[in-house]
Design an enzyme around this catalytic site. Sequence first.
Site, PDB file in Angstrom:
ATOM      1  N   HIS A 182      -0.089  -2.159   7.838  1.00  0.00           N
ATOM      2  CA  HIS A 182      -1.419  -2.359   7.247  1.00  0.00           C
ATOM      3  C   HIS A 182      -1.289  -2.731   5.766  1.00  0.00           C
ATOM      4  O   HIS A 182      -1.916  -3.700   5.297  1.00  0.00           O
ATOM      5  CB  HIS A 182      -2.225  -1.074   7.427  1.00  0.00           C
ATOM      6  CG  HIS A 182      -3.498  -1.016   6.639  1.00  0.00           C
ATOM      7  ND1 HIS A 182      -4.748  -1.126   7.227  1.00  0.00           N
ATOM      8  CD2 HIS A 182      -3.739  -0.830   5.309  1.00  0.00           C
ATOM      9  CE1 HIS A 182      -5.672  -1.022   6.299  1.00  0.00           C
ATOM     10  NE2 HIS A 182      -5.089  -0.835   5.126  1.00  0.00           N
ATOM     11  N   GLU A 183      -0.501  -1.973   5.033  1.00  0.00           N
ATOM     12  CA  GLU A 183      -0.359  -2.225   3.597  1.00  0.00           C
ATOM     13  C   GLU A 183       0.343  -3.552   3.318  1.00  0.00           C
ATOM     14  O   GLU A 183      -0.023  -4.283   2.396  1.00  0.00           O
ATOM     15  CB  GLU A 183       0.400  -1.069   2.935  1.00  0.00           C
ATOM     16  CG  GLU A 183      -0.321   0.273   2.989  1.00  0.00           C
ATOM     17  CD  GLU A 183      -1.701   0.221   2.372  1.00  0.00           C
ATOM     18  OE1 GLU A 183      -1.925  -0.590   1.449  1.00  0.00           O
ATOM     19  OE2 GLU A 183      -2.578   0.985   2.809  1.00  0.00           O
TER      20      GLU A 183
ATOM     21  N   HIS B 261      -1.911  -6.527   3.359  1.00  0.00           N
ATOM     22  CA  HIS B 261      -2.666  -6.753   2.122  1.00  0.00           C
ATOM     23  C   HIS B 261      -1.881  -7.663   1.185  1.00  0.00           C
ATOM     24  O   HIS B 261      -2.445  -8.537   0.527  1.00  0.00           O
ATOM     25  CB  HIS B 261      -2.920  -5.420   1.403  1.00  0.00           C
ATOM     26  CG  HIS B 261      -4.008  -4.588   2.002  1.00  0.00           C
ATOM     27  ND1 HIS B 261      -5.220  -5.118   2.374  1.00  0.00           N
ATOM     28  CD2 HIS B 261      -4.076  -3.256   2.267  1.00  0.00           C
ATOM     29  CE1 HIS B 261      -5.989  -4.148   2.846  1.00  0.00           C
ATOM     30  NE2 HIS B 261      -5.314  -3.017   2.804  1.00  0.00           N
TER      31      HIS B 261
ATOM     32  N   GLU C  43      -9.988  -4.016   4.523  1.00  0.00           N
ATOM     33  CA  GLU C  43      -9.414  -2.896   5.263  1.00  0.00           C
ATOM     34  C   GLU C  43      -9.454  -3.165   6.767  1.00  0.00           C
ATOM     35  O   GLU C  43      -8.490  -2.886   7.487  1.00  0.00           O
ATOM     36  CB  GLU C  43     -10.155  -1.601   4.931  1.00  0.00           C
ATOM     37  CG  GLU C  43      -9.975  -1.114   3.496  1.00  0.00           C
ATOM     38  CD  GLU C  43      -8.521  -0.928   3.109  1.00  0.00           C
ATOM     39  OE1 GLU C  43      -7.715  -0.529   3.988  1.00  0.00           O
ATOM     40  OE2 GLU C  43      -8.176  -1.186   1.954  1.00  0.00           O
TER      41      GLU C  43
END
Length: 300
Positions: free
Chosen positions: A141-142, A145, A216
């Site tokens: 997930h990070e 980004h 997100e």
Amino acid sequence: MARTRFKGDRGLTWRMGGVSLGLGALYVAFGAVLLTQTSLGAFGIVIVLAIAWGQWFFSDTLALKSMGAKVVEPEQAPELHAMIDRLCALADMPKPRVAVAVTDMPNAFATGRSPKHSSVCVTTGIMQRLDADELEGVLAHELSHVANRDVTVMTVASSLGLLAGFITRWGMYAGNIFGGRGNKNSGAVFLVVFLVSMVVYFVSFVLTRSLSRYRELSADRSGAYLTGRPSKLSSALVKISGDMARIPNRDLREGQAISAFFFAPAINRESIGAMFATHPPLQVRLDQLAKVSAELSEQG
């Protein structure tokens, strides 16, 4: 979006473009007020741009310091580095710096000005609570980004609000510099600058929050598709959201400066209104991951 194997998100691309255009217009308006309404003139614009550039260039260092995080080498955190190495190879992206923050708050965040100049930070709290597969989902997930570059847009968006607040505070302590062409009108000129600063801060705040919520959801999707295990990311979300409520507010407030960058919100502010929330509701994120799981099952 950067060229990686993360699943593309046209919606995120359009939103980042819209926010960037909005921020550009705000920068121009803010600079025009400083140039025409204050005695700072071009010097004031140079100062503002220098501060903005400084925050953008040192964004990852500032974010890590705000959390008391330390960059760790492979020999210091071999399992964490190995996990990020695998994900970066899978995503075909540069490896960011890896940092660890010693705090019981279970969270993680990514920051930096570009995929080649970025950092991913995890807390000791999240490493203690999640199993390896759940932590991998959070890291994917990070990393999304970073690959999508939305962390760069968020950094710029956040810096403009900071600059508006800085100018306002500066003027309050040195109001005479806003005297324009004569000190007689210094009060009126300062009022104009103050009001414009507040408008700039509010608009940048709303733009940041709007992009933050969508990014997100986009990162959840991208990370789940990359690992192929959306259920593990869902499990991590449930664990972290549940444990966050048991963390003392004193510890949670330490991370409020970068709350919009966290994997999960440090303090739930849904009661204030969706427009001001940094993250979408937990159930919305879980429902989306359930859909991703169904899609992957159909494909498999």
